[in-house]
Scaffold this active site. Sequence first.
Site: not given
Length: 257
Positions: A15, A56, A63, A65, A81, A119, A164
């Site tokens: 991404f 995704s 991320c 699904t 999960a 992640h 930033t």
Amino acid sequence: MTGGRALTGWASNMFTGLVETLGTIKSISPTTEFEGFSFVITNAGDVLGDCKLGDSIAVNGVCLTVTRWDADEGWFEVGLANETLSRSNLGKLQVGGKVNLERAMAGHGRFGGHFVQGHVDTTAKILSITPDGDSIRLLFSLPLEFYTPLIPKGYIALDGTSLTLTHLSVPKPGDDHYEPGVGHFGVMLVVHTQSRTVVAMKAVGESVNVECDVVGKGVESVVRNVLEGGGETGGALEVMVERAVERVLARKGLLKE
């Protein structure tokens, strides 16, 4: 940490941290299939025009699904999960809440942000929000183990938004917002970013998902491996120390041929 799916290769799901649209949580339902929950997200038509099963989409930087969707009605469903819920702030979301949405980067598209994997490393707490002209400055705290990869003027993804770093510090006892084992970082949100991301909608004390820049994490990992695993005979650390000692001895005229 990806949500509801195993980690795949570097280039499979990337991404940019440039949020495409703000979605709305329509429903949150327990599910045994994912051992967690399923979310239905609406007002998402802008990211569903080319959607396929298994695609995704980053939801607040996580991320996830796509398991069901309707592009015409503008909604999609994802599963989360338990580990994803514990690592990110998604477990705190409620029906009606807004979320940042971004599709995985297309290989033929322009790249305008920074490399974001979706992640999430941890969450950070908002310590202060200070106006600065039309912009606002936000100060956050996070555990020191996640502070070390941060680089001055480097990138960080907050709820999936590429920003930033404008401030980095480790407070000492007596400093404002001091807390043992935490570091501080700051970002600035310009007017455009304020209007298009959920970060600007949050208040002091709320949390954001954090993904540190993968470059900073990579450098930290290499250095850590050298320092922690370099104690063996002939290892990288031993060689480095030997060379430094030899240079000092040579300057002092103590090195024997």
